[in-house]
Design a protein around this motif. Structure first.
Motif, PDB file in Angstrom:
ATOM      1  N   ALA A 250     -22.346  -6.723  43.850  1.00 15.70           N
ATOM      2  CA  ALA A 250     -22.852  -6.988  45.200  1.00 15.70           C
ATOM      3  C   ALA A 250     -23.076  -8.479  45.382  1.00 15.70           C
ATOM      4  O   ALA A 250     -23.528  -9.163  44.454  1.00 15.70           O
ATOM      5  N   TYR A 252     -24.904 -11.851  46.778  1.00 11.38           N
ATOM      6  CA  TYR A 252     -26.223 -12.338  47.180  1.00 11.38           C
ATOM      7  C   TYR A 252     -26.139 -13.823  47.486  1.00 11.38           C
ATOM      8  O   TYR A 252     -25.485 -14.578  46.766  1.00 11.38           O
ATOM      9  N   LYS A 302     -29.293 -10.218  49.980  1.00  9.97           N
ATOM     10  CA  LYS A 302     -27.938  -9.724  50.159  1.00  9.97           C
ATOM     11  C   LYS A 302     -27.217 -10.566  51.206  1.00  9.97           C
ATOM     12  O   LYS A 302     -27.757 -10.861  52.280  1.00  9.97           O
ATOM     13  N   GLN A 305     -27.260 -10.234  55.260  1.00  7.20           N
ATOM     14  CA  GLN A 305     -28.324  -9.289  55.610  1.00  7.20           C
ATOM     15  C   GLN A 305     -29.666  -9.993  55.781  1.00  7.20           C
ATOM     16  O   GLN A 305     -30.718  -9.430  55.487  1.00  7.20           O
ATOM     17  N   GLU A 410     -26.431   0.283  45.705  1.00  5.35           N
ATOM     18  CA  GLU A 410     -25.662  -0.808  46.291  1.00  5.35           C
ATOM     19  C   GLU A 410     -24.594  -0.293  47.237  1.00  5.35           C
ATOM     20  O   GLU A 410     -24.369  -0.855  48.308  1.00  5.35           O
ATOM     21  N   ASN A 413     -26.065   0.884  50.408  1.00  5.33           N
ATOM     22  CA  ASN A 413     -26.359  -0.267  51.261  1.00  5.33           C
ATOM     23  C   ASN A 413     -25.110  -0.712  52.020  1.00  5.33           C
ATOM     24  O   ASN A 413     -25.166  -1.022  53.212  1.00  5.33           O
TER      25      ASN A 413
END
Length: 523
Positions: A250, A252, A302, A305, A410, A413
């Motif tokens: 994921a 970030y 994230k 986001q 994840e 999400n």
């Protein structure tokens, strides 16, 4: 100047080192290995393979180290961002031992290269300190030292506090023999050594296709091809992979401030805390002999986001000033992108569901400099046909059943982000949009990304990410469009600047700022 008053983000490395320029690829080419990506992973891989006698070329879409390498804080560590007790949970005690050994080997390799090539890059060995101030988890440091020592890091020590700091950190772990350097000075020298050794480097060369197999090649946006025996994709996150790897890591965003401080007022070391989001600290030379730069990073979230990413700088500033009363002006601010694998370990080796001669280096998990180096070592061994005991731990095709909960969280999400197609609101008056800002709005069933430039002119493009169609959001710190699903990023005009997307956002020809029927929006 307060952090909230600054809009441009330039790292201290970009400000203090000019990278060498190279021409774009302008013809077809034949080499042994084509490396996609001109950052730490790509250039180190090219250097090691060149030393093995391979004919190599590096193709980079922009300038060397212009991606995440230029936005690192350049900690080379065995004190990993993921706790050793978590690595042990996901990969067993043997996996934790391999993680410790491979990161130590990466540091040793950089030191060896610096010494043998006589590179002046401000390399220093120093101690690192991990502290758990304000961490609500009980015994986190005790659990970590026990796991780290089981992994072979016998010299990790538990102290009452970080010595000589201006604030009481509470108990901490001391990791000896960590390392830091100036990453762009190191890579500028490495690029010079690669070309002197017969390697080829092309910048301004955007790759659109990667093909493995017996007739492997890399194709660029202008149709030129690099034919090769092996391909290494070293682009932070793979641009040649549509789904497989992107479900297992994921993206970030992480933020950094550089504060001017009086020279010698903070002991030179690496510092990290165990919070979530966490903080990381190092020092660098200042603009004068009487000053240094205290580099403080963290406050991750994230990608795509966070509606107000500029607030992350304010949080770092507040956290720092509360603990380091000697800090003065903010000299630098920047942000970067970290790929977090669900089980804490990078993905290095043969690309899943691809031909055996296509390799990837990704999943840095906040340890990009060390991971990139060990990734270059491992991929070099694989291409040379040598056994490497790290291969299984970093295998990109691995299935981590013990990380299933993190995998589901994840990917849940990611699935939730597609709900933006339903919840995004119709356009508000674009006259209210400030110059240098962007917004996403609904026009019927379509979604539009709109940017107002410094002259007040509007630019319209599709808000659908060209990777898998997730809606991008506006990043007011980097003036970019960021995808909240897999981390693709586009500049304010929609040009792709970071994968996994390889195509630009589709431009729209809207002649008015007034609402138009959806049939007039050609997405």
């Amino acid at each position: 100047m307060n952090s909230q008053d600054r809009r441009e983000t330039t790292s201290i490395w970009m400000d203090t080192q000019i990278m060498p320029n190279f021409f774009p690829l302008s013809d077809n080419l034949n080499v042994d290995v084509c490396i996609v990506g001109g950052g730490m992973a790509g250039l180190t891989t090219a250097y090691l393979l060149m030393k093995e006698g391979k004919k190599v070329c590096v193709v980079e879409a922009y300038g060397l180290a212009s991606g995440q390498t230029g936005r690192t804080t350049a900690h080379f560590v065995t004190a990993l961002d993921d706790r050793f007790f978590d690595i042990e949970k996901y990969h067993g005690e043997k996996g934790a031992v391999t993680a410790a050994q491979s990161h130590r080997a990466a540091i040793d390799k950089v030191e060896q290269i610096v010494a043998s090539e006589q590179i002046d890059c401000e390399m220093e060995n120093l101690d690192g300190f991990l502290f758990a101030q304000d961490d609500p988890r009980p015994n986190v440091l005790r659990r970590e030292i026990e796991a780290a020592q089981r992994a072979g890091l016998k010299d990790v020590a538990l102290l009452e506090k970080v010595p000589f700091l201006s604030f009481d950190t509470g108990p901490c772990l001391k990791f000896a023999n960590q390392m830091q350097l100036h990453p762009l000075k190191y890579l500028a020298a490495l690029a010079e050594r690669i070309t002197k050794g017969g390697g080829l480097i092309f910048t301004g060369t955007h790759v659109t296709e990667v093909h493995g197999g017996d007739e492997a090649f890399v194709k660029t946006e202008y149709g030129h091809r690099v034919y090769c025996k092996s391909v290494v994709v070293a682009t932070n996150t793979p641009v040649n992979d549509l789904v497989a790897i992107h479900t297992k890591q994921a993206p970030y965003r992480t933020y950094v401030l550089g504060f001017q401080i009086p020279a010698g007022s903070v002991p030179k070391a690496l510092y990290w805390d165990t919070l979530d989001p966490y903080h990381y600290i190092r020092l660098e030379k200042g603009p004068s002999a009487e000053t240094e730069v205290l580099i403080v990073g963290g406050e991750d979230h994230k990608t795509g986001q966070e509606n107000h990413p500029e607030e992350r700088f304010k949080k770092i500033e507040s956290w720092t000033r509360a603990r380091f009363p000697m800090v003065e002006d903010i000299l630098y601010q920047w942000s970067g992108q970290v790929m977090e694998p669900v089980d804490g370990m990078a993905f290095i080796g043969r690309n899943p569901m691809d031909k055996d001669n296509v390799y990837i280096i990704t999943g840095d998990s906040g340890n990009g400099m060390t991971h990139s180096t060990l990734g270059a070592i491992l991929v070099t061994d694989l291409i040379m046909g040598r056994e490497n005991s790290w291969e299984d731990l970093y295998n990109p095709s691995r299935i981590s059943l013990k990380a299933s909960a993190e995998f589901l969280k994840e990917n849940g999400n990611v699935a939730a982000q597609y709900g933006d197609w339903v919840t995004t609101k119709p356009k508000t008056p674009l006259a209210d949009l400030q110059e240098g800002e962007g917004t996403v709005f609904r026009a019927g069933a379509k979604m539009v990304a709109a940017y107002k430039d410094d002259s007040g002119d509007m630019h319209f493009m599709s808000a659908a990410c060209t990777h898998l169609g997730c809606l991008v959001g506006w990043n007011n710190v980097e003036k970019s469009w960021d995808c909240p699903c897999h981390g693709s990023r586009f500049d304010c005009a929609g040009k792709v600047i970071e994968g996994p997307a390889i195509a630009d956002l589709k431009k729209l020809d809207l002649l008015t700022e007034e609402p138009r029927p959806s049939k007039d929006l050609r997405l």
